[in-house]
Scaffold this motif. Structure first.
Motif, mmCIF file in Angstrom:
data_model
loop_
_atom_site.group_PDB
_atom_site.id
_atom_site.type_symbol
_atom_site.label_atom_id
_atom_site.label_comp_id
_atom_site.label_asym_id
_atom_site.label_seq_id
_atom_site.Cartn_x
_atom_site.Cartn_y
_atom_site.Cartn_z
ATOM 1 N N GLU A 52 0.852 -1.189 0.000
ATOM 2 C CA GLU A 52 0.000 0.000 0.000
ATOM 3 C C GLU A 52 0.883 1.233 0.000
ATOM 4 O OE1 GLU A 52 -0.570 0.227 4.854
ATOM 5 O OE2 GLU A 52 -2.102 -0.755 3.623
ATOM 6 N N SER A 53 0.260 2.381 -0.145
ATOM 7 C CA SER A 53 0.996 3.640 -0.186
ATOM 8 C C SER A 53 1.871 3.803 1.056
ATOM 9 C CB SER A 53 0.011 4.810 -0.280
ATOM 10 O OG SER A 53 0.685 6.045 -0.226
ATOM 11 N N GLY A 54 3.131 4.178 0.824
ATOM 12 C CA GLY A 54 4.045 4.446 1.929
ATOM 13 C C GLY A 54 4.951 3.299 2.295
ATOM 14 N N MET A 55 4.737 2.113 1.736
ATOM 15 C CA MET A 55 5.602 0.979 2.066
ATOM 16 C C MET A 55 6.930 1.084 1.324
ATOM 17 S SD MET A 55 3.127 -2.374 2.432
ATOM 18 C CE MET A 55 4.523 -3.373 2.963
ATOM 19 N N VAL A 56 7.978 0.544 1.960
ATOM 20 C CA VAL A 56 9.319 0.536 1.383
ATOM 21 C C VAL A 56 9.811 -0.906 1.341
ATOM 22 C CG1 VAL A 56 11.705 1.323 1.638
ATOM 23 C CG2 VAL A 56 9.826 2.842 2.287
ATOM 24 N N PHE A 57 10.414 -1.287 0.214
ATOM 25 C CA PHE A 57 10.988 -2.622 0.064
ATOM 26 C C PHE A 57 12.470 -2.508 -0.285
ATOM 27 C CE2 PHE A 57 6.496 -3.264 -0.916
ATOM 28 C CZ PHE A 57 6.203 -4.414 -0.191
ATOM 29 N N LEU A 58 13.253 -3.449 0.220
ATOM 30 C CA LEU A 58 14.669 -3.534 -0.121
ATOM 31 C C LEU A 58 14.946 -4.938 -0.646
ATOM 32 C CD1 LEU A 58 17.575 -2.451 -0.146
ATOM 33 C CD2 LEU A 58 17.794 -3.234 2.219
ATOM 34 N N LEU A 59 15.447 -5.029 -1.860
ATOM 35 C CA LEU A 59 15.706 -6.313 -2.506
ATOM 36 C C LEU A 59 17.177 -6.441 -2.855
ATOM 37 C CD1 LEU A 59 12.725 -6.265 -5.016
ATOM 38 C CD2 LEU A 59 12.802 -7.486 -2.844
ATOM 39 N N GLY A 60 17.700 -7.676 -2.766
ATOM 40 C CA GLY A 60 19.074 -7.956 -3.140
ATOM 41 C C GLY A 60 19.141 -8.795 -4.405
ATOM 42 N N PRO A 61 20.344 -9.028 -4.920
ATOM 43 C CA PRO A 61 20.502 -9.796 -6.162
ATOM 44 C C PRO A 61 19.940 -11.212 -6.080
ATOM 45 C CG PRO A 61 22.520 -8.616 -5.643
ATOM 46 C CD PRO A 61 21.623 -8.473 -4.452
ATOM 47 N N GLU A 62 19.883 -11.777 -4.889
ATOM 48 C CA GLU A 62 19.395 -13.148 -4.755
ATOM 49 C C GLU A 62 17.871 -13.239 -4.737
ATOM 50 O OE1 GLU A 62 19.762 -11.590 -0.529
ATOM 51 O OE2 GLU A 62 20.714 -11.316 -2.487
ATOM 52 N N ASP A 63 17.185 -12.107 -4.687
ATOM 53 C CA ASP A 63 15.725 -12.103 -4.595
ATOM 54 C C ASP A 63 15.074 -12.084 -5.977
ATOM 55 O OD1 ASP A 63 15.467 -11.950 -1.716
ATOM 56 O OD2 ASP A 63 16.264 -9.912 -1.896
ATOM 57 N N CYS A 64 14.037 -12.920 -6.171
ATOM 58 C CA CYS A 64 13.229 -12.846 -7.384
ATOM 59 C C CYS A 64 11.871 -12.240 -7.008
ATOM 60 C CB CYS A 64 13.057 -14.225 -8.021
ATOM 61 S SG CYS A 64 12.329 -15.481 -6.962
ATOM 62 N N LYS A 114 6.697 -0.814 7.036
ATOM 63 C CA LYS A 114 5.540 0.046 7.249
ATOM 64 C C LYS A 114 5.947 1.061 8.313
ATOM 65 C CE LYS A 114 1.999 -3.342 6.009
ATOM 66 N NZ LYS A 114 0.761 -4.056 6.428
ATOM 67 N N LEU A 115 6.284 2.243 7.875
ATOM 68 C CA LEU A 115 6.882 3.245 8.751
ATOM 69 C C LEU A 115 5.821 4.065 9.467
ATOM 70 C CD1 LEU A 115 9.601 4.493 6.244
ATOM 71 C CD2 LEU A 115 9.963 2.924 8.153
ATOM 72 N N PRO A 116 6.125 4.538 10.689
ATOM 73 C CA PRO A 116 5.218 5.479 11.350
ATOM 74 C C PRO A 116 5.143 6.782 10.562
ATOM 75 C CG PRO A 116 7.296 5.284 12.556
ATOM 76 C CD PRO A 116 7.303 4.204 11.513
ATOM 77 N N ASP A 117 4.087 7.524 10.772
ATOM 78 C CA ASP A 117 3.816 8.702 9.940
ATOM 79 C C ASP A 117 4.966 9.698 9.891
ATOM 80 O OD1 ASP A 117 1.365 7.688 9.305
ATOM 81 O OD2 ASP A 117 0.244 8.907 10.752
ATOM 82 N N ASP A 118 5.598 9.969 11.035
ATOM 83 C CA ASP A 118 6.676 10.968 11.046
ATOM 84 C C ASP A 118 7.887 10.490 10.251
ATOM 85 O OD1 ASP A 118 7.119 8.988 12.942
ATOM 86 O OD2 ASP A 118 8.210 10.316 14.305
ATOM 87 N N GLU A 119 8.228 9.203 10.386
ATOM 88 C CA GLU A 119 9.354 8.660 9.639
ATOM 89 C C GLU A 119 9.024 8.586 8.150
ATOM 90 O OE1 GLU A 119 12.041 8.611 11.297
ATOM 91 O OE2 GLU A 119 12.333 6.719 12.378
ATOM 92 N N LEU A 120 7.790 8.225 7.822
ATOM 93 C CA LEU A 120 7.384 8.138 6.424
ATOM 94 C C LEU A 120 7.443 9.507 5.761
ATOM 95 C CD1 LEU A 120 6.288 6.653 3.985
ATOM 96 C CD2 LEU A 120 3.976 6.882 4.951
ATOM 97 N N HIS A 121 7.055 10.535 6.486
ATOM 98 C CA HIS A 121 7.121 11.900 5.941
ATOM 99 C C HIS A 121 8.562 12.239 5.568
ATOM 100 C CE1 HIS A 121 6.249 16.128 5.353
ATOM 101 N NE2 HIS A 121 7.198 16.432 6.216
ATOM 102 N N THR A 122 9.504 11.895 6.450
ATOM 103 C CA THR A 122 10.921 12.163 6.174
ATOM 104 C C THR A 122 11.405 11.353 4.987
ATOM 105 O OG1 THR A 122 11.326 12.603 8.528
ATOM 106 C CG2 THR A 122 13.241 12.112 7.163
ATOM 107 N N LYS A 156 16.882 1.094 9.333
ATOM 108 C CA LYS A 156 17.456 0.212 10.352
ATOM 109 C C LYS A 156 16.813 0.444 11.710
ATOM 110 C CE LYS A 156 21.718 -1.405 12.475
ATOM 111 N NZ LYS A 156 23.192 -1.260 12.582
ATOM 112 N N ARG A 157 16.575 1.681 12.068
ATOM 113 C CA ARG A 157 15.989 1.936 13.389
ATOM 114 C C ARG A 157 14.502 1.588 13.436
ATOM 115 N NH1 ARG A 157 16.624 8.508 13.412
ATOM 116 N NH2 ARG A 157 14.652 9.084 12.405
ATOM 117 N N ASN A 158 13.923 1.258 12.284
ATOM 118 C CA ASN A 158 12.533 0.819 12.253
ATOM 119 C C ASN A 158 12.387 -0.687 12.026
ATOM 120 O OD1 ASN A 158 10.378 3.117 12.332
ATOM 121 N ND2 ASN A 158 12.113 3.953 11.194
#
Length: 262
Positions: A52-64, A114-122, A156-158
């Motif tokens: 959904e809106s606001g989500m962040v994903f991190l993928l590496g070379p081994e991920d399909c 799924k970041l809290p609102d203040d972190e997502l804003h940043t 990392k802190r989240n």
């Protein structure tokens, strides 16, 4: 399965689609993805994850992975290679450690953030800066680099803390994350210290790891550390003495003995 090859150190993509056109694929680089708006499914290594809106994903070379858009989705991608990750050293070691830990920690790849609102804003503001720099990437590589390091610290802190509760003691993921997080602190990677952290007997802990992974704890630590050391050496930006100090080793000769050890 299709594999995408990226030869540029860093690329930025910002686009909206109603229907995802790429097949399931992997790649030779890392991808940090912000869902600016929209919803659907993100299938990572065969596991469907609702996004959904606001989500962040991190993928590496081994991920399909691939996406199944439920509604029009606005994506922003930061795609970077090992060459970009290790382009700077020295004062940047700590934040490079943050990125390494995020990259290696599988639960971030699988479920996203799924970041809290203040972190997502940043985070949204940082992505806006990166998008603004994308038309002149070569000229702006340093500026993009610093934004990436800032994002890694926020992510990392989240991350969910890996507790040693009864239901997680036998969770190999928790053990792997402990190793990845403390790879620069040799004293914290002693079997006795780790077993105590997870409230297990040292003998049981070592046997449990080998039984479930097919390799010894010592060998896994050795191989993972050597992989990171190899990245440092390949970059050519760090002396053997500096690498040894970074990994808590006595000196360059100690470093070479570890590298050459089978």
């Amino acid at each position: 399965m299709k594999r995408y090859q990226q030869f540029e150190p860093v690329l930025i993509s910002d686009f909206s689609v109603s229907q995802w056109e790429h097949p399931e694929h992997n790649h030779n680089h890392y991808e940090l993805i912000l869902i600016r708006k929209g919803s659907g499914k993100h299938i990572v290594n065969g596991n469907p994850i609702s996004y959904e809106s606001g989500m962040v994903f991190l993928l590496g070379p081994e991920d399909c992975h691939h996406f199944e858009t439920g509604e029009e989705t606005h994506f922003t991608y930061i795609k970077f290679t090992d060459a970009y990750l290790y382009r700077k050293t020295g004062d940047h070691q700590k934040v490079i450690h943050d990125l390494e830990y995020l990259i290696k920690s599988r639960e971030t790849h699988q479920t996203g953030f799924k970041l809290p609102d203040d972190e997502l804003h940043t985070v949204r503001l940082i992505f806006n800066v990166i998008v603004a720099l994308k038309d002149h990437i070569l000229y702006n590589q340093d500026l993009i680099w610093y934004q990436l390091l800032t994002l890694s610290r926020i992510l990392k802190r989240n991350m969910p803390e890996l507790k040693t509760s009864g239901t997680q003691v036998r969770n190999l993921q928790a053990i792997f994350c402990y190793i990845h997080k403390n790879i620069y602190e040799p004293d914290l990677l002693r079997t006795r210290v780790m077993a105590n952290h997870f409230n297990l007997a040292a003998d049981y802990f070592g046997n449990y790891f080998k039984r479930n992974t097919g390799t010894t704890l010592r060998n896994y630590i050795h191989q993972y550390r050597n992989t990171l050391i190899s990245h440092r050496m390949t970059s050519g930006k760090t002396s053997l003495k500096e690498i040894a100090a970074e990994f808590g080793l006595t000196d360059a000769s100690h470093l070479m003995k570890i590298i050459q050890k089978k």
